[in-house]
Design an enzyme around this catalytic site. Sequence first.
Site, mmCIF file in Angstrom:
data_model
loop_
_atom_site.group_PDB
_atom_site.id
_atom_site.type_symbol
_atom_site.label_atom_id
_atom_site.label_comp_id
_atom_site.label_asym_id
_atom_site.label_seq_id
_atom_site.Cartn_x
_atom_site.Cartn_y
_atom_site.Cartn_z
ATOM 1 N N SER A 28 0.959 -1.029 0.004
ATOM 2 C CA SER A 28 -0.232 0.020 0.056
ATOM 3 C C SER A 28 0.887 1.200 -0.085
ATOM 4 O O SER A 28 0.418 2.314 -0.351
ATOM 5 C CB SER A 28 -1.034 -0.111 1.196
ATOM 6 O OG SER A 28 -0.245 -0.135 2.316
ATOM 7 N N ASP A 330 -4.813 7.395 8.203
ATOM 8 C CA ASP A 330 -5.593 6.264 8.685
ATOM 9 C C ASP A 330 -4.680 5.556 9.747
ATOM 10 O O ASP A 330 -3.544 6.238 10.065
ATOM 11 C CB ASP A 330 -6.215 5.217 7.898
ATOM 12 C CG ASP A 330 -5.304 4.685 7.137
ATOM 13 O OD1 ASP A 330 -4.067 4.396 7.557
ATOM 14 O OD2 ASP A 330 -5.814 3.926 6.178
ATOM 15 N N HIS A 333 -1.512 3.935 7.553
ATOM 16 C CA HIS A 333 -0.685 4.633 6.299
ATOM 17 C C HIS A 333 -0.592 6.195 6.633
ATOM 18 O O HIS A 333 -1.344 7.024 7.097
ATOM 19 C CB HIS A 333 -1.663 4.731 5.175
ATOM 20 C CG HIS A 333 -1.887 3.146 4.816
ATOM 21 N ND1 HIS A 333 -3.161 2.631 5.209
ATOM 22 C CD2 HIS A 333 -1.298 2.138 4.307
ATOM 23 C CE1 HIS A 333 -2.979 1.071 4.675
ATOM 24 N NE2 HIS A 333 -2.003 1.060 4.123
#
Length: 356
Positions: A28, A330, A333
């Site tokens: 990610s 979040d 991340h």
Amino acid sequence: MTLLITFFISSRANSTYDIPAMFAFGDSTLDTGNNNNLVTFIKANFPPYGEGFPAKKATGRFSDGRLVPDYVLAALNLSADSLPAYSGHTVTINDFGVCFASAGSGLDDETAIRFGVQTIGNQVEEFRKYIGNMIFLKGKAQTKEFLSKSMFVISVGSNDIMINYYMFPERSIMYSLPQYHDFLLVRLKALLKKLYAMGARNFAVAGLPPIGCVPLQLTIEAFKSSMIPGLPAQRPNKCIQYQNDAALTYNVKLQQMIQELLQQFNSVEKSKIVYADIFTNLLDMSNNPHKYGFVETKKGCCGTGTIEWGPLCNSLEWRCFNPSQYLFFDTFHPTQAAYKVLADDFIRTVLPTFAN
């Protein structure tokens, strides 16, 4: 001042670097939207993700805006916009690269399988298809030269340690932490060799971040503490040292592996494998937030900042008014502001090693 420096680097990039494209593999931290079309809950193609993009567009990036490769592309004058995801991408002769990374992936296939996302092997096979399309458009000789000059960015391994080792018991039962490090590095070496065999010659490989500073890890640590009589269920107010030490130990081994593999590659054809240190900057952002304009480093911007990510981080949840003051968007991340710091360091320290 930062903007002026960035534009200066960008303006001279074409005369300094002969890099026609960038390709990204991993998780990610690089995924620009490949999970959007997968049957998985590991997605970020909905608000408030992407609120820092023009028109507040949620692209699938796990952040409020751009990631490191997006900024690097701009510095190379390849694209002022962003690195496209391979999923749904139409290959053209003028491609400046694509992203094959998949959020939730890892070097350990069990990590990706657990979340129903693309394994590293899947990503390599997608790249093989890409090469086939490029050969059709450019021919073999031009494609070979194109790939040999392109930059291959790899960032992967955090999910393996944070989730597959610390969160679930299977791997920690099978392997000691040093053994699991070695298992992951064998997989990473195999990845680099596969890409080399397919024509890649220039690699930037990111180390692990300080995983003990990730908000979700702090929440999980508090939950573990609550299971011990006499200890309160309170989130730590500082990073988890043993987890940061695990990342540091891995990074040392990674740098040693890179040097060994570089010797093997150079014995055949000149290559570059550059270690990208993201640990130092992220830890400094966590320890010295005001230096970067941050006011919160232990919670994410979304929701309570303690557990929300992916589907739990949505438009129905409260979020902070100014993500640029947060290290994390979040609970997993970084924000676009944090990625910008990492990108500036990459442009300053890593890119020059690929200069003509």
